[in-house]
Design an enzyme around this catalytic site. Structure first.
Site, PDB file in Angstrom:
ATOM      1  CG  HIS A 187       7.544   8.112   5.210  1.00  0.00           C
ATOM      2  ND1 HIS A 187       7.401   8.424   3.882  1.00  0.00           N
ATOM      3  CD2 HIS A 187       6.374   7.579   5.614  1.00  0.00           C
ATOM      4  CE1 HIS A 187       6.181   8.106   3.510  1.00  0.00           C
ATOM      5  NE2 HIS A 187       5.533   7.579   4.540  1.00  0.00           N
TER       6      HIS A 187
ATOM      7  CG  ASP B 278       2.022   3.773  11.166  1.00  0.00           C
ATOM      8  OD1 ASP B 278       0.817   4.027  11.201  1.00  0.00           O
ATOM      9  OD2 ASP B 278       2.591   3.273  10.191  1.00  0.00           O
TER      10      ASP B 278
HETATM   11  N1  CMC Z   1      15.253   2.108  12.462  1.00  0.00           N
HETATM   12  C1  CMC Z   1      16.585   1.984  12.220  1.00  0.00           C
HETATM   13  N2  CMC Z   1      17.138   2.174  11.009  1.00  0.00           N
HETATM   14  C2  CMC Z   1      16.332   2.507  10.001  1.00  0.00           C
HETATM   15  C3  CMC Z   1      14.945   2.679  10.168  1.00  0.00           C
HETATM   16  C4  CMC Z   1      14.407   2.457  11.461  1.00  0.00           C
HETATM   17  N3  CMC Z   1      13.087   2.582  11.679  1.00  0.00           N
HETATM   18  N4  CMC Z   1      14.367   3.013   9.000  1.00  0.00           N
HETATM   19  C5  CMC Z   1      15.365   3.061   8.103  1.00  0.00           C
HETATM   20  N5  CMC Z   1      16.552   2.761   8.701  1.00  0.00           N
HETATM   21  C6  CMC Z   1      17.866   2.764   8.059  1.00  0.00           C
HETATM   22  C7  CMC Z   1      18.056   1.535   7.179  1.00  0.00           C
HETATM   23  O1  CMC Z   1      18.666   0.461   7.889  1.00  0.00           O
HETATM   24  C8  CMC Z   1      18.923   2.085   6.080  1.00  0.00           C
HETATM   25  O2  CMC Z   1      20.260   2.123   6.531  1.00  0.00           O
HETATM   26  P1  CMC Z   1      21.482   1.944   5.469  1.00  0.00           P
HETATM   27  O3  CMC Z   1      21.361   3.089   4.507  1.00  0.00           O
HETATM   28  O4  CMC Z   1      22.714   2.009   6.319  1.00  0.00           O
HETATM   29  O5  CMC Z   1      21.273   0.604   4.822  1.00  0.00           O
HETATM   30  C9  CMC Z   1      18.465   3.518   5.910  1.00  0.00           C
HETATM   31  O6  CMC Z   1      17.905   3.895   7.184  1.00  0.00           O
HETATM   32  C10 CMC Z   1      17.392   3.701   4.827  1.00  0.00           C
HETATM   33  O7  CMC Z   1      16.356   2.756   5.072  1.00  0.00           O
HETATM   34  P2  CMC Z   1      15.560   2.007   3.919  1.00  0.00           P
HETATM   35  O8  CMC Z   1      14.882   0.801   4.473  1.00  0.00           O
HETATM   36  O9  CMC Z   1      16.478   1.801   2.750  1.00  0.00           O
HETATM   37  O10 CMC Z   1      14.514   3.137   3.556  1.00  0.00           O
HETATM   38  P3  CMC Z   1      13.160   2.927   2.808  1.00  0.00           P
HETATM   39  O11 CMC Z   1      12.792   4.243   2.279  1.00  0.00           O
HETATM   40  O12 CMC Z   1      13.227   1.781   1.876  1.00  0.00           O
HETATM   41  O13 CMC Z   1      12.154   2.468   3.995  1.00  0.00           O
HETATM   42  C11 CMC Z   1      10.651   2.490   5.796  1.00  0.00           C
HETATM   43  C12 CMC Z   1      11.273   3.293   4.646  1.00  0.00           C
HETATM   44  C13 CMC Z   1       9.423   3.223   6.335  1.00  0.00           C
HETATM   45  C14 CMC Z   1      10.177   1.113   5.275  1.00  0.00           C
HETATM   46  C15 CMC Z   1      11.723   2.297   6.915  1.00  0.00           C
HETATM   47  O14 CMC Z   1      12.133   3.556   7.401  1.00  0.00           O
HETATM   48  C16 CMC Z   1      11.233   1.411   8.055  1.00  0.00           C
HETATM   49  O15 CMC Z   1      11.353   0.177   7.969  1.00  0.00           O
HETATM   50  N6  CMC Z   1      10.664   2.033   9.164  1.00  0.00           N
HETATM   51  C17 CMC Z   1      10.102   1.266  10.248  1.00  0.00           C
HETATM   52  C18 CMC Z   1       8.710   0.788   9.851  1.00  0.00           C
HETATM   53  C19 CMC Z   1       7.689   1.920   9.871  1.00  0.00           C
HETATM   54  O16 CMC Z   1       7.637   2.718  10.797  1.00  0.00           O
HETATM   55  N7  CMC Z   1       6.834   1.948   8.832  1.00  0.00           N
HETATM   56  C20 CMC Z   1       5.744   2.916   8.722  1.00  0.00           C
HETATM   57  C21 CMC Z   1       5.928   3.845   7.568  1.00  0.00           C
HETATM   58  S1  CMC Z   1       4.783   5.251   7.641  1.00  0.00           S
HETATM   59  C22 CMC Z   1       3.239   4.566   7.416  1.00  0.00           C
HETATM   60  C23 CMC Z   1       3.016   4.111   6.021  1.00  0.00           C
HETATM   61  O17 CMC Z   1       3.073   4.935   5.098  1.00  0.00           O
HETATM   62  O18 CMC Z   1       2.744   2.927   5.847  1.00  0.00           O
END
Ligand code: CMC
Length: 433
Positions: free
Chosen positions: A308, A366
């Protein structure tokens, strides 16, 4: 609160420094007011809004380090266990918990706005039967603008209130009918004697052929899930609603814009993706394989329902939903549900893994919601529409808060231009020779 602190921006090229106000918040981080920079010809750059507050708000507070979420000062756990969704909607919109009379009047108003204009059913019929229910929700919610031209006067508080009631009342009907349409089943009309979640389950799962009794334990579980999804501060869809609404656009179009943003798999689309992932895993034995894939960047695979932007400790909504999943599966005698077992084991293994620990990746709201929805008999394609239904409460509250601010301005972000310099136009016959 004191607004007297400042930060000073200094320049290495000898330009005079600029003082910027440092604002306190009632809870949470201080905020540098960068507005004076515009008059000095400087903008700030923050793609993805990782450090930028897009607005001031009194509605929702999140402390991602502590795993805290509150609405109007009330902790989400209190609201989830002690309140109900209608009360939370009232709280989000009006700022205070209702008295008994206020609550009854509010519920009554929502009940009596739940029917759709009869002609709306023809809007549904313009869609392909195999359309995703979110496509229908976006289209039909936007189409309501044509039925309520009186809602265009968005700077009038009463108009906003009526629009908020209409949206809260009609979006469940739209969501349920989106499902019915894709199933080829007749639309079920709202029942004014039923509670909000009960009525939704009825409109979605009943048919005219036989009586349908809604199990109160399951209706209560769904109501709690609505509470957990009701608002979440300035996330992508809420910011979309605010930005589209900032121009004075009609609320039905703004909510459709919010739904479009929510649909993405990184936002509200994740609950559907989680269930598909659990189905793909299929067996606890295959969990290590999926964890390895999630850690390998070259696969592009992420563990859906993990991570998140804000929560870096735990998502308090995930804890409540995990407990709700236990309750629902117990009620339905499904404790051995294979996907729930895979989910619990996946969570356990991921939380012990260095990759997930270091990146502070925890299950989000989720992760377990899909398991509860599936147990309730709700198909995966309806997970995101249900999220949209619940989040409509937050969207209307945030939209109304924005427009009620006398200092309201249309949203208009700046950019850092990195394209070509001005150049001379070359007629087509002289190009590429
Ligand atoms: N599985 C594996 N690696 C992950 C995941 C995951 N679910 N989420 C983040 N990472 C890694 C990502 O690859 C990155 O690694 P690095 O720093 O080496 O590049 C690091 O963790 C930070 O990730 P980010 O994408 O830069 O973080 P963000 O804050 O931009 O994204 C997120 C947050 C929710 C989009 C992301 O964690 C994700 O894609 N999760 C899976 C989708 C999901 O479950 N979404 C629902 C969110 S909660 C409901 C809502 O509010 O909508």
């Amino acid at each position: 609160m004191s607004d007297k602190n400042t930060v000073t921006l200094t320049f290495s090229d000898g330009r005079p420094p600029i003082e910027l106000p440092l604002l306190d918040s009632t809870l949470g981080k201080q905020v540098v007011d960068v507005r004076p920079l515009a008059t000095q010809g400087i903008y700030t750059l923050d793609p993805g809004f990782t450090a930028t507050a897009s607005c001031e708000s009194r509605i929702t507070f999140i402390d991602g380090e502590k795993g805290l979420l509150s609405h109007r000062g009330y902790a989400i756990e209190d609201l989830a266990y002690k309140s109900d969704f209608m009360e939370v909607c009232y709280l989000l919109i009006y700022g205070e918990l209702p008295t008994i009379e206020q609550k009854l009047a509010f519920e009554n108003s929502i009940r009596h706005h739940s029917m759709l204009h009869d002609q709306v059913s023809t809007v549904f019929r313009g869609f392909r039967r195999d359309a995703h229910p979110m496509a229908l929700m976006i289209g039909v919610t936007g189409a309501l603008s044509a039925f309520y031209p009186d809602a265009h006067n968005v700077f009038d508080a009463k108009t906003r209130e009526i629009a908020a009631h209409r949206l809260l009342a009609k979006v469940p009907t739209i969501a349920a009918w989106a499902y019915k349409y894709t199933m080829g089943e007749p639309f079920m009309y709202p029942q004014n004697r039923m509670g909000y979640a009960e009525n939704f389950l009825h409109m979605m799962l009943a048919t005219p052929c036989e009586p349908y009794e809604v199990n109160p334990v399951l209706a209560r579980a769904l109501d709690r899930i609505f509470i957990l999804h009701a608002d979440h501060e300035q996330n992508a869809s809420t910011s979309t609603v605010r930005l589209s609404g900032s121009s004075g656009a009609t609320p039905f179009a703004c909510m459709a814009a919010g739904m479009a943003s929510l649909w993405g798999p990184l936002h509200g689309g994740a609950n559907e993706a989680v269930l598909r992932m659990l189905e793909e895993i299929g067996d606890v034995k295959r969990i290590p394989e999926f964890i390895a894939r999630a850690k390998d960047k070259s696969t592009g695979f992420r563990l859906m329902g993990f991570g998140h932007r804000i929560y870096k400790n735990f998502d308090p909504r995930a804890n409540v939903i995990r407990e709700t999943a236990h309750e629902v599966l117990d009620e339905l005698d499904m404790h051995d549900d294979p996907q729930f077992r895979i989910a619990l084991e996946l969570e356990r293994i991921a939380l012990e893994d260095d990759y997930f620990i270091q990146k502070k990746l925890y299950p989000n709201v989720d992760f377990y919601s899909g398991i509860v929805f599936r147990a309730l008999g709700i198909p995966a394609a309806m997970f995101t529409p249900i999220f949209a239904l619940a989040r409509t409460a937050g969207w209307v509250a945030q939209w109304s808060e924005m427009l009620s601010d006398p200092a309201h301005k249309i949203g208009r972000p700046r950019q850092r231009y990195i394209g070509p310099q001005l150049r001379e136009y070359v007629p087509i016959e002289q190009r590429g020779v």
